[in-house]
Scaffold this active site. Structure first.
Site, mmCIF file in Angstrom:
data_model
loop_
_atom_site.group_PDB
_atom_site.id
_atom_site.type_symbol
_atom_site.label_atom_id
_atom_site.label_comp_id
_atom_site.label_asym_id
_atom_site.label_seq_id
_atom_site.Cartn_x
_atom_site.Cartn_y
_atom_site.Cartn_z
ATOM 1 N N HIS A 1 0.947 -1.096 0.206
ATOM 2 C CA HIS A 1 0.052 -0.564 0.677
ATOM 3 C C HIS A 1 1.221 1.265 -0.293
ATOM 4 O O HIS A 1 0.425 1.828 -0.238
ATOM 5 C CB HIS A 1 -0.697 -0.301 1.264
ATOM 6 C CG HIS A 1 -0.358 0.789 2.497
ATOM 7 N ND1 HIS A 1 0.973 -0.428 3.207
ATOM 8 C CD2 HIS A 1 -0.290 1.780 2.855
ATOM 9 C CE1 HIS A 1 0.965 0.090 4.059
ATOM 10 N NE2 HIS A 1 1.257 1.119 4.172
HETATM 11 C C1 UD1 Z 1 -2.010 4.883 5.850
HETATM 12 C C2 UD1 Z 1 -1.119 5.815 6.819
HETATM 13 C C3 UD1 Z 1 -0.687 4.707 6.769
HETATM 14 C C4 UD1 Z 1 -0.708 3.507 7.255
HETATM 15 C C5 UD1 Z 1 -1.436 3.380 6.359
HETATM 16 C C6 UD1 Z 1 -2.523 1.797 6.700
HETATM 17 C C7 UD1 Z 1 -0.518 7.944 7.029
HETATM 18 C C8 UD1 Z 1 0.699 9.256 6.195
HETATM 19 N N1 UD1 Z 1 -0.417 6.836 6.299
HETATM 20 O O1 UD1 Z 1 -1.730 5.239 4.157
HETATM 21 O O2 UD1 Z 1 0.533 4.745 7.722
HETATM 22 O O3 UD1 Z 1 0.488 2.169 6.953
HETATM 23 O O4 UD1 Z 1 -2.619 3.762 6.566
HETATM 24 O O5 UD1 Z 1 -3.048 1.919 5.936
HETATM 25 O O6 UD1 Z 1 -1.389 8.225 7.210
HETATM 26 N N2 UD1 Z 1 -8.915 4.557 1.425
HETATM 27 C C9 UD1 Z 1 -10.652 4.349 1.916
HETATM 28 N N3 UD1 Z 1 -10.969 4.050 3.048
HETATM 29 C C10 UD1 Z 1 -10.466 4.491 3.674
HETATM 30 C C11 UD1 Z 1 -9.560 4.936 4.024
HETATM 31 C C12 UD1 Z 1 -8.878 5.165 2.911
HETATM 32 O O7 UD1 Z 1 -10.997 3.722 0.780
HETATM 33 O O8 UD1 Z 1 -11.212 3.759 4.958
HETATM 34 C C13 UD1 Z 1 -8.665 5.703 0.531
HETATM 35 C C14 UD1 Z 1 -8.144 6.885 0.509
HETATM 36 O O9 UD1 Z 1 -9.631 7.241 0.007
HETATM 37 C C15 UD1 Z 1 -6.656 7.052 -0.288
HETATM 38 C C16 UD1 Z 1 -6.566 5.325 0.250
HETATM 39 O O10 UD1 Z 1 -7.260 4.597 0.643
HETATM 40 O O11 UD1 Z 1 -7.682 7.341 -1.983
HETATM 41 C C17 UD1 Z 1 -5.188 6.082 0.321
HETATM 42 O O12 UD1 Z 1 -5.649 6.366 2.360
HETATM 43 P P1 UD1 Z 1 -4.515 7.441 3.261
HETATM 44 O O13 UD1 Z 1 -5.940 6.821 4.585
HETATM 45 O O14 UD1 Z 1 -4.666 8.066 2.561
HETATM 46 O O15 UD1 Z 1 -3.405 6.721 3.403
HETATM 47 P P2 UD1 Z 1 -2.990 5.416 3.474
HETATM 48 O O16 UD1 Z 1 -2.558 5.120 2.011
HETATM 49 O O17 UD1 Z 1 -3.876 4.061 4.360
#
Ligand code: UD1
Length: 388
Positions: free
Chosen positions: A222
């Site tokens: 991820h």
């Molecule tokens: C975040 C953390 C990372 C952790 C990871 C575990 C930061 C900087 N990064 O990264 O350290 O290892 O979580 O998952 O805080 N999304 C969904 N559903 C959700 C959450 C996110 O669809 O419940 C999608 C968002 O819309 C986005 C992507 O997933 O497109 C990334 O989510 P985001 O929370 O920005 O960062 P992670 O990559 O999950």
């Protein structure tokens, strides 16, 4: 010491969670606070950084976490938006609840956002899992770690390398305490409840079922540095496809990775391989999958530690790790994105020459108890010094 004497000067201990890897770290702390005599009053604040049922709700149930007292509902956004929204919405929570301290865990955006707000308002902050460094400042988590540790009052560490990192950054050793690993507290507390992989695979109803009777690998990916760009993701998926010809793979796919594969049109690389694609898994499903796996291929921080505790070989698809003990003592090997290195290590593991490792010091299921004892004593000491 009675409860009033301990907590009368200020309100509850406020615990912050934001994203998935926070949940398994805060759960044992809340359980240890509740078990303490007298119980430590707490408030659970969720910033809402992760919100999907798959990323959030299932883990709360699995980890027996209470429904958060407050949800800031910040959701997704750029780093600036996510961090700023968490800060703006967290400030009134502090005003309304007058906490005796704030506990933050890990390295996500919510960790830094809430630390910054609390420290500027004079509320003490304890950072659990402090001092880890990848020395890669292009990782958003590294920025969150460095800044949180500079300003938090108490720094609880999982391994001794963290103490060297903090000393190098000029952090006073009096703020730093080696307590062990709360993530492993969760793992040991839940191991007996882990869901067998056959059940997980059956109920996932994957489009392409695979036969795991002869062993299988577990994959998660991820990190933005691995999944956002075609020139990185495509070769990585090609390596996974080739590995799957030797060992079937179960790929629990993060929403960021799923979106990237769809956007770049790379779905066939996965669907035509011996890879079962699952949505993000619950904690007990993932624990069952990892425990039974022949190997794990991941870029997750937490899974490097969990595989070390389980004695399962882990190939980390990154150039660096902030958790060096998993390499020095555990079952972890850094393979980056190097096809040759990945294939060589897979061959070694399939030939029975995978790392066995040993469990690091204080990864014994009691880190949250040690944090509780230390924090209660520290708060009592502060109170004793406070002007009447
Ligand atoms: C975040 C953390 C990372 C952790 C990871 C575990 C930061 C900087 N990064 O990264 O350290 O290892 O979580 O998952 O805080 N999304 C969904 N559903 C959700 C959450 C996110 O669809 O419940 C999608 C968002 O819309 C986005 C992507 O997933 O497109 C990334 O989510 P985001 O929370 O920005 O960062 P992670 O990559 O999950």
């Amino acid at each position: 010491m009675n409860r009033d004497a301990l907590f009368s000067a200020r309100g509850p201990v406020l615990c912050v969670v934001g994203a998935r890897p926070n949940f398994m770290k805060v759960a044992p702390i809340l359980h240890a606070f509740a078990a303490h005599e007298p119980a430590v009053p707490t408030l659970l604040v969720h910033t809402g950084q992760h919100y999907d049922a798959d990323m959030n709700d299932r883990l709360f149930v699995d980890l027996r976490l209470p429904v958060p007292d407050i949800n800031l509902e910040v959701g997704s956004g750029t780093h600036a938006v996510q961090t700023a929204d968490a800060m703006r919405r967290f400030e009134p929570v502090l005003d309304a609840n007058n906490p005796s301290c704030v506990i933050v865990v890990g390295d996500v955006n919510s960790t830094l956002a809430c630390t910054l707000v609390a420290v500027k308002k004079g509320v003490p902050v304890a950072h659990v899992e402090a001092g880890l460094r990848s020395f890669d400042r292009s990782m958003p988590e590294e920025i969150n770690r460095v800044l949180t540790d500079q300003i938090a009052d108490l720094l609880y560490t999982t391994e001794l390398a963290a103490h060297d990192n903090l000393a190098r950054e000029g952090v006073d050793a009096a703020r730093v305490r080696f307590v062990g690993n709360v993530m492993i507290d969760s793992l040991l507390a839940n191991r007996a409840l882990a869901i067998p992989p056959e059940r997980t695979l059956r109920s996932a109803n994957c489009a392409a079922p695979i036969d795991t009777a002869g062993g299988f690998g577990v994959v998660t990916l991820h990190r933005p540095s691995n999944v956002d760009r075609r020139d990185v993701l495509e070769p990585l998926l090609e390596v996974l496809r080739d590995v799957s010809a030797r060992l079937p793979l179960v790929f629990a796919m993060h929403p960021r990775t799923r979106a990237s594969i769809d956007r770049l049109g790379l779905g066939e690389l996965v669907s035509e391989a011996r890879i079962a694609v699952l949505p993000p898994q619950g904690y007990l499903e993932m624990l069952g999958l990892m425990s039974a796996a022949t190997l794990v291929l991941t870029d997750s921080g937490g899974m490097q530690e969990e595989t070390t505790a389980l004695g399962v070989p882990c190939l980390t698809l990154r150039e660096n790790t902030e958790r060096p003990i998993t390499i020095e003592q555990g079952t972890n090997t850094l393979v980056g994105r190097d096809r040759g290195a990945i294939e060589h290590e897979v061959s070694e593991i399939l030939a029975g020459r995978g790392k066995r490792g040993r469990v690091p010091e204080l990864w014994d299921g009691r880190a949250a108890e040690r944090i509780t004892a230390d924090l209660v004593a520290w708060l009592a000491g502060r109170r004793a010094q406070a002007p009447a």
